[in-house]
Write a protein that holds these residues in place. Structure first.
Motif, PDB file in Angstrom:
ATOM      1  N   ILE A  65      22.896  69.109  58.680  1.00  0.00           N
ATOM      2  CA  ILE A  65      23.235  67.773  58.255  1.00  0.00           C
ATOM      3  C   ILE A  65      21.973  66.679  58.537  1.00  0.00           C
ATOM      4  CG2 ILE A  65      24.722  65.783  58.713  1.00  0.00           C
ATOM      5  CD1 ILE A  65      26.940  67.930  59.974  1.00  0.00           C
ATOM      6  N   ARG A  66      21.438  66.785  59.426  1.00  0.00           N
ATOM      7  CA  ARG A  66      20.319  66.088  59.721  1.00  0.00           C
ATOM      8  C   ARG A  66      19.262  66.314  58.903  1.00  0.00           C
ATOM      9  NH1 ARG A  66      21.565  67.164  65.336  1.00  0.00           N
ATOM     10  NH2 ARG A  66      22.614  65.474  66.464  1.00  0.00           N
ATOM     11  N   GLU A  67      18.979  67.529  58.634  1.00  0.00           N
ATOM     12  CA  GLU A  67      17.986  67.863  57.624  1.00  0.00           C
ATOM     13  C   GLU A  67      18.468  67.567  56.295  1.00  0.00           C
ATOM     14  OE1 GLU A  67      15.431  71.710  58.714  1.00  0.00           O
ATOM     15  OE2 GLU A  67      17.181  71.947  59.807  1.00  0.00           O
ATOM     16  N   LEU A  68      19.339  67.739  55.903  1.00  0.00           N
ATOM     17  CA  LEU A  68      20.036  67.330  54.447  1.00  0.00           C
ATOM     18  C   LEU A  68      19.938  65.786  54.237  1.00  0.00           C
ATOM     19  CD1 LEU A  68      22.992  69.677  53.957  1.00  0.00           C
ATOM     20  CD2 LEU A  68      20.738  69.937  52.698  1.00  0.00           C
ATOM     21  N   ALA A  72      17.293  64.111  51.321  1.00  0.00           N
ATOM     22  CA  ALA A  72      18.036  63.602  49.995  1.00  0.00           C
ATOM     23  C   ALA A  72      19.024  62.575  50.403  1.00  0.00           C
ATOM     24  CB  ALA A  72      18.408  64.781  49.248  1.00  0.00           C
ATOM     25  N   GLU A  73      19.517  61.725  49.295  1.00  0.00           N
ATOM     26  CA  GLU A  73      20.659  60.830  49.313  1.00  0.00           C
ATOM     27  C   GLU A  73      21.765  61.913  49.138  1.00  0.00           C
ATOM     28  OE1 GLU A  73      22.369  57.557  50.302  1.00  0.00           O
ATOM     29  OE2 GLU A  73      20.151  57.519  50.235  1.00  0.00           O
ATOM     30  N   ILE A  74      22.755  62.334  50.076  1.00  0.00           N
ATOM     31  CA  ILE A  74      23.742  63.246  49.963  1.00  0.00           C
ATOM     32  C   ILE A  74      24.791  63.035  50.978  1.00  0.00           C
ATOM     33  CG2 ILE A  74      22.619  65.037  51.523  1.00  0.00           C
ATOM     34  CD1 ILE A  74      24.007  67.058  49.759  1.00  0.00           C
ATOM     35  N   ARG A  75      26.104  63.116  50.428  1.00  0.00           N
ATOM     36  CA  ARG A  75      26.904  62.991  51.425  1.00  0.00           C
ATOM     37  C   ARG A  75      27.612  64.364  51.931  1.00  0.00           C
ATOM     38  NH1 ARG A  75      27.426  57.848  52.584  1.00  0.00           N
ATOM     39  NH2 ARG A  75      29.700  57.711  52.827  1.00  0.00           N
ATOM     40  N   VAL A  76      27.848  64.237  53.179  1.00  0.00           N
ATOM     41  CA  VAL A  76      28.129  65.467  53.706  1.00  0.00           C
ATOM     42  C   VAL A  76      29.865  65.490  54.443  1.00  0.00           C
ATOM     43  CG1 VAL A  76      27.814  67.231  55.722  1.00  0.00           C
ATOM     44  CG2 VAL A  76      25.823  66.016  54.143  1.00  0.00           C
ATOM     45  N   ARG A  93      28.042  62.234  64.576  1.00  0.00           N
ATOM     46  CA  ARG A  93      26.606  61.548  65.139  1.00  0.00           C
ATOM     47  C   ARG A  93      25.490  61.816  64.397  1.00  0.00           C
ATOM     48  NH1 ARG A  93      28.883  62.030  70.756  1.00  0.00           N
ATOM     49  NH2 ARG A  93      27.602  63.888  70.911  1.00  0.00           N
ATOM     50  N   ALA A  94      25.692  63.122  64.069  1.00  0.00           N
ATOM     51  CA  ALA A  94      24.449  63.895  63.099  1.00  0.00           C
ATOM     52  C   ALA A  94      24.424  63.129  61.748  1.00  0.00           C
ATOM     53  CB  ALA A  94      24.800  65.432  63.056  1.00  0.00           C
ATOM     54  N   GLY A  95      25.627  62.747  61.199  1.00  0.00           N
ATOM     55  CA  GLY A  95      25.400  62.170  59.930  1.00  0.00           C
ATOM     56  C   GLY A  95      26.657  62.500  59.023  1.00  0.00           C
ATOM     57  N   THR A 193      24.832  56.670  70.513  1.00  0.00           N
ATOM     58  CA  THR A 193      25.501  56.122  69.319  1.00  0.00           C
ATOM     59  C   THR A 193      24.212  55.399  68.722  1.00  0.00           C
ATOM     60  OG1 THR A 193      27.033  54.372  68.302  1.00  0.00           O
ATOM     61  CG2 THR A 193      25.855  54.120  70.417  1.00  0.00           C
ATOM     62  N   HIS A 194      24.441  54.983  67.442  1.00  0.00           N
ATOM     63  CA  HIS A 194      23.419  54.250  66.828  1.00  0.00           C
ATOM     64  C   HIS A 194      23.893  52.916  66.383  1.00  0.00           C
ATOM     65  CE1 HIS A 194      20.493  57.468  66.631  1.00  0.00           C
ATOM     66  NE2 HIS A 194      21.454  58.338  65.911  1.00  0.00           N
ATOM     67  N   SER A 195      25.079  52.710  66.882  1.00  0.00           N
ATOM     68  CA  SER A 195      25.820  51.383  66.544  1.00  0.00           C
ATOM     69  C   SER A 195      25.947  50.411  67.546  1.00  0.00           C
ATOM     70  CB  SER A 195      27.393  51.846  66.008  1.00  0.00           C
ATOM     71  OG  SER A 195      28.445  50.773  65.951  1.00  0.00           O
ATOM     72  N   VAL A 196      25.707  49.031  66.927  1.00  0.00           N
ATOM     73  CA  VAL A 196      25.633  48.109  68.000  1.00  0.00           C
ATOM     74  C   VAL A 196      27.008  47.795  68.484  1.00  0.00           C
ATOM     75  CG1 VAL A 196      25.308  45.408  68.182  1.00  0.00           C
ATOM     76  CG2 VAL A 196      23.323  46.901  67.397  1.00  0.00           C
ATOM     77  N   ALA A 197      28.029  47.962  67.372  1.00  0.00           N
ATOM     78  CA  ALA A 197      29.290  47.677  67.638  1.00  0.00           C
ATOM     79  C   ALA A 197      30.112  48.451  68.805  1.00  0.00           C
ATOM     80  CB  ALA A 197      30.143  48.124  66.344  1.00  0.00           C
ATOM     81  N   ASP A 198      29.282  49.736  68.855  1.00  0.00           N
ATOM     82  CA  ASP A 198      29.633  50.635  70.105  1.00  0.00           C
ATOM     83  C   ASP A 198      29.534  50.127  71.223  1.00  0.00           C
ATOM     84  OD1 ASP A 198      31.115  52.395  68.475  1.00  0.00           O
ATOM     85  OD2 ASP A 198      29.692  53.832  68.318  1.00  0.00           O
ATOM     86  N   LEU A 199      27.967  49.723  71.421  1.00  0.00           N
ATOM     87  CA  LEU A 199      27.429  48.778  72.513  1.00  0.00           C
ATOM     88  C   LEU A 199      28.133  47.702  72.684  1.00  0.00           C
ATOM     89  CD1 LEU A 199      23.654  49.028  71.986  1.00  0.00           C
ATOM     90  CD2 LEU A 199      25.010  50.637  73.302  1.00  0.00           C
ATOM     91  N   THR A 200      28.679  46.914  71.802  1.00  0.00           N
ATOM     92  CA  THR A 200      29.607  45.613  72.166  1.00  0.00           C
ATOM     93  C   THR A 200      30.879  46.139  72.830  1.00  0.00           C
ATOM     94  OG1 THR A 200      28.539  44.732  70.350  1.00  0.00           O
ATOM     95  CG2 THR A 200      30.766  43.828  71.151  1.00  0.00           C
ATOM     96  N   ARG A 201      31.447  47.307  72.175  1.00  0.00           N
ATOM     97  CA  ARG A 201      32.652  47.810  72.653  1.00  0.00           C
ATOM     98  C   ARG A 201      32.439  47.830  74.310  1.00  0.00           C
ATOM     99  NH1 ARG A 201      34.667  52.571  71.117  1.00  0.00           N
ATOM    100  NH2 ARG A 201      36.702  53.127  71.629  1.00  0.00           N
ATOM    101  N   LEU A 202      31.373  48.916  74.591  1.00  0.00           N
ATOM    102  CA  LEU A 202      30.932  49.264  76.053  1.00  0.00           C
ATOM    103  C   LEU A 202      30.880  47.935  76.841  1.00  0.00           C
ATOM    104  CD1 LEU A 202      30.278  51.382  78.142  1.00  0.00           C
ATOM    105  CD2 LEU A 202      27.935  51.179  77.060  1.00  0.00           C
TER     106      LEU A 202
END
Length: 211
Positions: A65-68, A72-76, A93-95, A193-202
């Motif tokens: 998933i990470r490598e794809l 390229a711009e691809i949905r997984v 988390r891998a995307g 996480t990569h999300s500031v929203a998750d940090l806020t929740r914490l």
């Protein structure tokens, strides 16, 4: 819609490829039996969306998933027999943009593909339950994680949770923007996480800021 289908179980893959190819709106289904084949196929065909089984012989599905996503711009969409909270959380988390169990109906798979192509997330009900469990476990561990942070990390977490930008945090704490960004990256790594929203929740759950 061009679909990249990745599964190392030949009979399963070929049957699903045949079923998907017969659906309205599907232009082509490109098959791959390994991560290596999938990367090569995506370089050649530039598919819009990939359907991936996590258990592959030559590489983990999360690595693929990470490598794809990197090339390229691809949905997984993950389509797997595994739906435990660890694998679901790891894939997202891998995307991954969606996650379905192999008990899903063909109509559900097609709906998920159309949903992720539109830029939204798609998960089957049984997978949603696993995601909730993963979040509950992470939240339960949040207080312990905050207790391990340095005073500076707590300050950065608190200001970020209050909606301050990295530049504003740097000014408030008399440190460089680069230092703030380093602290933010470390915090994200600790919470996975990569999300500031998750940090806020914490921060809210640990009492660093008010909801």
């Amino acid at each position: 819609m061009n679909i990249l289908l990745v599964d190392d179980q030949h009979v399963v893959r070929e049957a699903l490829a045949h079923a998907l190819a017969s659906q309205p709106g599907v232009a082509a289904v490109v098959q791959a039996g390994s991560a290596r084949e999938a990367l090569r196929a995506q370089e050649l065909h530039r598919c819009q969306v990939a359907v991936i089984e996590l258990c592959l012989a030559d590489r983990s599905g999360t690595e693929l998933i990470r490598e794809l996503k990197a090339i390229a711009e691809i949905r997984v969409v993950v389509l797997s027999m595994h739906r435990d909270e660890f694998r679901v959380a790891e894939a997202m988390r891998a995307g991954a943009d969606g996650y379905l169990s192999k008990q899903s109906r063909l109509a559900d798979v097609m709906e998920a593909l159309r949903t992720v192509v539109r830029g939204r997330t798609a998960v089957s009900p049984d997978v949603s339950a696993a995601m909730v469990r993963a979040l509950q476990r992470r939240d339960a561990a949040g207080g312990d994680m905050v207790a391990t942070l340095s005073e500076r990390e707590r300050q950065v977490l608190r200001f970020l949770a209050m909606g301050r930008s990295a530049k504003e945090v740097a000014a408030l704490l008399s440190i460089s923007v680069k230092t703030v960004e380093t602290h933010r990256a470390r915090l994200c790594a600790k919470v996975a996480t990569h999300s500031v929203a998750d940090l806020t929740r914490l921060a809210v759950r640990s009492g660093l800021v008010e909801a």
